[in-house]
Design a protein around this motif. Structure first.
Motif, PDB file in Angstrom:
ATOM      1  N   VAL A  25      -3.328 -29.901  -9.224  1.00 52.12           N
ATOM      2  CA  VAL A  25      -3.674 -29.734  -7.819  1.00 52.12           C
ATOM      3  C   VAL A  25      -3.888 -31.118  -7.204  1.00 52.12           C
ATOM      4  CG1 VAL A  25      -5.238 -28.628  -6.180  1.00 52.12           C
ATOM      5  CG2 VAL A  25      -4.807 -27.566  -8.406  1.00 52.12           C
ATOM      6  N   PHE A  26      -3.326 -31.327  -6.006  1.00 48.82           N
ATOM      7  CA  PHE A  26      -3.384 -32.639  -5.371  1.00 48.82           C
ATOM      8  C   PHE A  26      -3.961 -32.539  -3.959  1.00 48.82           C
ATOM      9  CE2 PHE A  26       0.148 -32.833  -8.395  1.00 48.82           C
ATOM     10  CZ  PHE A  26      -0.204 -33.954  -9.132  1.00 48.82           C
ATOM     11  N   CYS A  27      -4.500 -33.654  -3.503  1.00 52.30           N
ATOM     12  CA  CYS A  27      -4.959 -33.746  -2.117  1.00 52.30           C
ATOM     13  C   CYS A  27      -3.749 -33.972  -1.214  1.00 52.30           C
ATOM     14  CB  CYS A  27      -5.964 -34.889  -1.967  1.00 52.30           C
ATOM     15  SG  CYS A  27      -5.272 -36.528  -2.303  1.00 52.30           S
ATOM     16  N   GLY A  28      -3.994 -34.014   0.102  1.00 53.55           N
ATOM     17  CA  GLY A  28      -2.903 -34.177   1.053  1.00 53.55           C
ATOM     18  C   GLY A  28      -2.133 -35.472   0.889  1.00 53.55           C
ATOM     19  N   ARG A  29      -2.793 -36.532   0.450  1.00 57.32           N
ATOM     20  CA  ARG A  29      -2.135 -37.838   0.295  1.00 57.32           C
ATOM     21  C   ARG A  29      -1.155 -37.850  -0.865  1.00 57.32           C
ATOM     22  NH1 ARG A  29      -6.518 -41.969  -0.777  1.00 57.32           N
ATOM     23  NH2 ARG A  29      -4.665 -43.270  -1.122  1.00 57.32           N
ATOM     24  N   HIS A  30      -1.431 -37.095  -1.917  1.00 63.36           N
ATOM     25  CA  HIS A  30      -0.631 -37.192  -3.136  1.00 63.36           C
ATOM     26  C   HIS A  30       0.231 -35.958  -3.412  1.00 63.36           C
ATOM     27  CE1 HIS A  30      -3.919 -40.145  -3.916  1.00 63.36           C
ATOM     28  NE2 HIS A  30      -2.893 -40.851  -4.360  1.00 63.36           N
ATOM     29  N   ARG A  31       0.253 -35.026  -2.511  1.00 61.01           N
ATOM     30  CA  ARG A  31       1.062 -33.827  -2.726  1.00 61.01           C
ATOM     31  C   ARG A  31       2.542 -34.157  -2.594  1.00 61.01           C
ATOM     32  NH1 ARG A  31       1.288 -29.577   2.095  1.00 61.01           N
ATOM     33  NH2 ARG A  31       3.107 -29.065   0.830  1.00 61.01           N
ATOM     34  N   ASN A  32       3.395 -33.382  -3.283  1.00 65.28           N
ATOM     35  CA  ASN A  32       4.838 -33.550  -3.123  1.00 65.28           C
ATOM     36  C   ASN A  32       5.392 -32.400  -2.287  1.00 65.28           C
ATOM     37  OD1 ASN A  32       5.395 -31.268  -4.904  1.00 65.28           O
ATOM     38  ND2 ASN A  32       4.858 -32.636  -6.596  1.00 65.28           N
ATOM     39  N   LYS A  33       6.645 -32.514  -1.909  1.00 67.37           N
ATOM     40  CA  LYS A  33       7.235 -31.542  -0.991  1.00 67.37           C
ATOM     41  C   LYS A  33       7.350 -30.149  -1.602  1.00 67.37           C
ATOM     42  CE  LYS A  33       9.929 -34.940   1.618  1.00 67.37           C
ATOM     43  NZ  LYS A  33      11.292 -35.372   2.047  1.00 67.37           N
ATOM     44  N   ALA A  34       7.480 -30.080  -2.922  1.00 68.08           N
ATOM     45  CA  ALA A  34       7.678 -28.782  -3.576  1.00 68.08           C
ATOM     46  C   ALA A  34       6.371 -28.046  -3.853  1.00 68.08           C
ATOM     47  CB  ALA A  34       8.438 -28.978  -4.887  1.00 68.08           C
TER      48      ALA A  34
END
Length: 303
Positions: free
Chosen positions: A218-227
């Motif tokens: 699970v990632f925050c908004g800064r480190h999320r990817n498009k998928a």
């Protein structure tokens, strides 16, 4: 869909298509007797097999010959069992009531380790699910949960699935029940991600985040990817279990439950290598119903 009990088995289940495998599973020859008339007969080998009594959930059934069934059972200690219910399709057969989908039964089985099919000798009904059996939407939700339970191997899932079906039967919102069940199943398998903080930077996810399903992170908004699949703050709180009691009482926001369910289904589908046919059928049916409602509203406006 008819009255209670009219849906005898989930039609969306995928079944083994190889008759030779079924014949090899039967001591004394083919499950359909000599194979000429399609009738089920029991070979002498059954009498040499030990009897086992267990509580079981009936998940599905398929026809065997003209009068019998092969049933799929989920048990507390033996996991998933597939067994022949001889004569269960005959009118007024004593096994007919005990082989309907989503009934809890006390099963008496002839079984031997290593065989693909056991023999269901007796099935005493302990409880049934008339509401699920007569409501196509609940039936498909129950089918989704059953598909996941079978894909997970049934280990430790009996009581969780039984509770989920009882909640569906009791009128709890089905998407909330599905979140409860899917999360519990993934946790039991050690496949549930850590929703406490971002996997990349360790920052708290108080404002929401995103789930990378293949990575299980699970990632925050800064480190999320498009998928990755987005989750609002409410969705994260729900999946963390903070509002579990409210979920089971149906007090959650529908949008939040919907996004949480989407994440749970994606995780289950990926980890169990599963294409949930019942969920696809449900989505298609609900889409058609929404279109029908919109058409009726439009026609009413013109009038």
């Amino acid at each position: 869909m008819g009255g209670p009990g009219t849906l005898s088995y989930p039609f969306f289940f995928r079944w083994p298509s190889s008759p030779p495998a079924e014949r090899r599973a039967f001591p004394g020859g083919s499950p359909a007797g000599n194979g000429a008339d399609g009738r089920c007969s029991i070979g002498e080998g059954w009498r040499e097999m030990p009897l086992v009594k267990t509580e079981a959930l009936v998940l599905a059934a398929r026809p065997l010959g003209d009068t019998s069934k092969i049933v799929t059972l989920l048990t507390p200690e033996l996991g998933v069992i597939r067994a022949v219910a001889k004569g269960a399709r005959r009118p007024k057969a004593r096994l007919a009531g005990g082989t309907a989908a989503y009934r809890v039964i006390e099963a008496l089985l002839y079984r031997k380790e290593g065989r693909e099919l056991d023999l269901l000798s007796e099935a005493h009904v302990l409880s049934s699910s008339p509401r699920i059996g007569s409501d196509w939407r609940l039936f498909l939700f129950a089918g989704t949960l059953s598909e996941v339970a079978l894909a997970a191997g049934g280990e430790g899932g009996y009581h969780l699935l039984k509770t989920a079906l009882e909640l569906l039967e009791g009128g709890i919102e089905p998407r909330s029940v599905s979140v409860f069940f899917l999360k519990g199943t993934l946790e039991a398998q050690g496949l549930w991600p850590d929703f406490d903080c971002c996997s990349a930077c360790g920052a708290p996810l108080s404002g929401g985040g995103a789930v990378d399903v293949p990575a299980g992170r699970v990632f925050c908004g800064r480190h999320r990817n498009k998928a990755s699949l987005p989750l609002s703050a409410g969705g994260l709180r729900l999946l963390e279990g903070i509002e579990r009691r409210a979920v089971l009482k149906g007090r959650q926001d529908g949008r939040v439950v919907g996004e949480a369910l989407k994440v749970c289904l994606a995780l289950a589908g990926y980890h169990f290598d599963l294409r949930l046919r019942s969920t696809e059928l449900l989505a298609g049916a609900e889409h058609l119903l929404k279109r029908e409602v919109l058409v009726k509203k439009a026609e009413g406006g013109k009038g």
